[in-house]
Design an enzyme around this catalytic site. Sequence first.
Site, short mmCIF file in Angstrom:
data_model
loop_
_atom_site.label_atom_id
_atom_site.label_comp_id
_atom_site.label_asym_id
_atom_site.label_seq_id
_atom_site.Cartn_x
_atom_site.Cartn_y
_atom_site.Cartn_z
N THR B 1 -4.81 2.67 11.36
CA THR B 1 -5.38 1.69 12.04
C THR B 1 -4.82 1.78 13.51
OG1 THR B 1 -5.42 0.29 10.08
CG2 THR B 1 -5.91 -0.76 12.45
N ARG B 29 -13.54 -1.02 -0.47
CA ARG B 29 -12.60 -1.80 -0.11
C ARG B 29 -12.45 -2.20 1.43
NH1 ARG B 29 -7.64 -1.42 3.70
NH2 ARG B 29 -6.22 -2.77 2.90
N VAL B 30 -12.28 -3.19 1.78
CA VAL B 30 -12.32 -3.56 3.29
C VAL B 30 -11.12 -4.31 3.60
CG1 VAL B 30 -13.64 -4.69 5.13
CG2 VAL B 30 -14.83 -3.61 3.61
N GLY B 31 -10.38 -3.92 4.60
CA GLY B 31 -9.00 -4.56 5.05
C GLY B 31 -9.30 -5.61 5.93
N THR B 52 -2.33 -4.28 12.54
CA THR B 52 -2.07 -3.11 11.65
C THR B 52 -1.18 -3.40 10.55
OG1 THR B 52 -1.72 -0.79 11.48
CG2 THR B 52 -0.66 -2.27 13.20
N GLY B 55 -3.50 -4.83 4.93
CA GLY B 55 -4.50 -5.63 5.14
C GLY B 55 -4.83 -6.92 4.33
#
Lengths: 173, 135
Positions: B1, B29-31, B52, B55
């Site tokens: 990130t 998957r989304v953080g 960062t 997540g």
Amino acid sequence: MTYSLAIHGGAGTILRASMTPEREEAYRAALARTLEVGEAVLRDGGAALDAVVAAVSALEDEPLFNAGRGAVFTSDGRQEMDAAVMDGRDRRAGAVAGIFGPRNPVQAARAVMERTDHVCLIGPNALDVARAAGLPFEEPAYFFTEARWTALQDTLGMRARGETDDDPARRHG
Amino acid sequence: TVGAVARDVHGHLAAATSTGGMTAKAPGRVGDTPMIGAGTFADDATCAVSATGHGEVFIRWTAAAEIAARMRHAGQPLAEAARAVVMEDLAQNDGSGGAIAVDRDGTLALPFNCEGMYRASVRSGEAPVIAIYRD
């Protein structure tokens, strides 16, 4: 008035024991280049929004970091990228998630903020907004790095063998 | 990130964050990165933040917005607010990682609770600072 800028290139596995002088120098040089890109905007009286987008675009172009070119791979061997931008002047915000194609996902996020009524877009519509904004797209070979592919194989191998470790960096972006 | 926060000469703030996620993540998957208030946040009245780390924990603790909330509601300075979120809220709840933040006065805070974090900063009239480890 003065300006301030900070950047980060991730917080993955950065164990001193595994860091070579050459590798550390490469990271430091990449950070210095990126900082200069963002500072140049601010030094010229530019907007904070332009500075952060410029800096993050430069980080995305740098294969050492996990974003844009050099992004990690999913368990099925693909790359899915997320990005966001927010303007403190009025709390405008834009984000994209799970996209692949735009060279600079952060610029796609900015396009969502500036060209739609929405905050976050995913899927084909997010890519359509990026195309409509005239943003450059790249082929898979541009984003691929051997180091990330090897990391994926290592991780999948560990899973197949039922191995786990307690390195928190495995959960880091 | 990767990410950036800035305060310009007009006193305005902004934040941006971008990521490929984590190695071998589940497809879809989304953080925290694209979640406003979790991994990215900016408000001229308080601060701009880019985060960062782990997540899912940053999302549950709305890490970036929490730093701003501490400033807004508790009157905490940026350094104190950022330290509390990263070193207490996140660290005590399996949320390893860090954040970079800048407030409306241009003060910077770059706390992290893991071994290292690739980061760099500069303020007008000062030399750039580039650091990886805590020291």
